[in-house]
Write a protein that holds these residues in place. Structure first.
Motif, short mmCIF file in Angstrom:
data_model
loop_
_atom_site.label_atom_id
_atom_site.label_comp_id
_atom_site.label_asym_id
_atom_site.label_seq_id
_atom_site.Cartn_x
_atom_site.Cartn_y
_atom_site.Cartn_z
N ALA A 1 0.81 -1.22 0.00
CA ALA A 1 0.00 0.00 0.00
C ALA A 1 0.84 1.27 0.00
O ALA A 1 0.48 2.26 -0.63
CB ALA A 1 -0.93 0.01 1.22
N PHE A 2 2.00 1.23 0.70
CA PHE A 2 2.77 2.46 0.92
C PHE A 2 4.08 2.52 0.14
O PHE A 2 4.72 3.57 0.12
CB PHE A 2 3.07 2.63 2.41
N THR B 1 3.40 9.84 5.96
CA THR B 1 2.26 9.22 6.63
C THR B 1 1.13 10.21 6.87
O THR B 1 -0.04 9.81 6.98
CB THR B 1 2.67 8.59 7.97
N ARG C 1 0.13 12.21 4.68
CA ARG C 1 -0.62 12.24 3.42
C ARG C 1 -1.48 10.99 3.26
O ARG C 1 -2.59 11.07 2.73
CB ARG C 1 0.33 12.37 2.23
N VAL C 2 -0.97 9.84 3.71
CA VAL C 2 -1.76 8.61 3.56
C VAL C 2 -2.81 8.49 4.66
O VAL C 2 -3.80 7.79 4.49
CB VAL C 2 -0.86 7.35 3.54
N GLN C 3 -2.60 9.19 5.77
CA GLN C 3 -3.59 9.17 6.85
C GLN C 3 -3.71 10.56 7.48
O GLN C 3 -3.21 10.81 8.58
CB GLN C 3 -3.24 8.13 7.92
N PRO D 1 -5.83 4.33 6.61
CA PRO D 1 -4.90 4.96 5.68
C PRO D 1 -5.24 4.62 4.23
O PRO D 1 -5.79 3.57 3.93
CB PRO D 1 -3.54 4.37 6.08
N LYS D 2 -4.89 5.53 3.33
CA LYS D 2 -5.07 5.29 1.90
C LYS D 2 -3.70 4.99 1.29
O LYS D 2 -2.66 5.31 1.87
CB LYS D 2 -5.68 6.52 1.24
N PRO D 3 -3.66 4.34 0.13
CA PRO D 3 -2.38 4.05 -0.50
C PRO D 3 -1.60 5.33 -0.80
O PRO D 3 -2.18 6.38 -1.09
CB PRO D 3 -2.78 3.32 -1.79
N GLY D 4 -0.30 5.23 -0.73
CA GLY D 4 0.56 6.37 -1.01
C GLY D 4 1.98 6.04 -0.57
O GLY D 4 2.21 5.10 0.17
N ARG D 5 2.93 6.83 -1.02
CA ARG D 5 4.33 6.56 -0.72
C ARG D 5 4.75 7.15 0.63
O ARG D 5 4.38 8.28 0.95
CB ARG D 5 5.23 7.11 -1.82
N ILE D 6 5.51 6.37 1.36
CA ILE D 6 6.09 6.83 2.62
C ILE D 6 7.58 6.51 2.63
O ILE D 6 8.06 5.73 1.80
CB ILE D 6 5.41 6.21 3.86
#
Length: 229
Positions: free
Chosen positions: A23-24, A159, A161-163, A170-175
């Motif tokens: 997801a991340f 994090t 941005r994803v939450q 949380p939504k998918p996105g890069r961390i």
């Protein structure tokens, strides 16, 4: 054997860990700075609720951290499932109410380190309300000076941005995680008032985190949410 020790590798390597990586798409740098054995304090910035899971699941050690007592006392099957999830990824219940709460939390953390474990802490004490890095509370310094454990600064990025605040899932996105070199504070309170030494050490740790994260620093404590989370 403790059943939670059996659940831990399942969560980290089969269920939650792989799902989090998918997801991340996390990038992790500096893992070599985390000692493979022995006590260590991982001191990280705090942008979102999910941070407490990201750090333990992304590093190659079992990492303990403090969790609110309420996460472990929920009723019914859902409450038991949440409690099992938190314990399985290294959370330790702590009651944050009452006059002895801070001392109890310090004692609990020290026991993990004195047993040779890894312990994660967010020195800000609560999530940043705006993405900036806030003044650290001195518990991290007191823990380091009490146990002699090295402090490894960690910057968590993305994090928030994803939450974002108010989002439960949380939504998918890069961390990303950036891990710095260990800091040794052995003997820093020798000949120096403990309170002053704790403040100086904490400020040094926060500066190391800021250097990794690039966040704007605020020389004031972050406001705690009204719900106490």
């Amino acid at each position: 054997m403790d059943p939670e020790r059996l659940i831990y590798p399942l969560m980290k390597y089969v269920l939650v860990g792989p799902a989090m990586r998918l997801a991340f798409l996390p990038t992790v740098s500096g893992l070599r700075h985390i000692p493979r054995t022995g006590p260590v304090i991982l001191a990280a910035n705090h942008l979102a609720f999910v941070d407490s899971f990201v750090l333990p699941l992304m590093v190659p050690r079992r990492v303990h951290f403090l969790g609110k007592h309420e996460y472990f006392t929920g009723a019914g099957a859902r409450g038991r499932a949440i409690a099992t999830l938190f314990r399985s990824v290294g959370a330790i219940a702590v009651d944050r109410s009452g006059g002895r709460a801070a001392l109890d939390a310090l004692d609990t953390s020290a026991r993990v380190l004195e047993g040779g474990g890894a312990f994660a802490i967010h020195p800000e004490g609560t999530r940043s309300p705006d993405g900036r890095l806030y003044r650290g509370r001195t518990g991290v310094a007191r823990l380091a000076m009490r146990t002699g454990a090295p402090v490894v600064p960690v910057a968590i990025e993305g994090t928030d941005r994803v939450q974002p605040r108010g989002r439960a899932v949380p939504k998918p996105g890069r961390i990303a995680l950036r891990i710095g070199t260990p800091m040794d504070f052995t003997g820093r309170d020798a000949g120096t008032p403990r309170g002053r030494a704790a403040r100086e050490v904490t400020d040094e740790i926060m500066e190391a985190i800021r250097g990794l994260s690039g966040q704007e620093y605020v020389d004031d404590y972050a406001p705690r949410p009204e719900n106490g989370s």
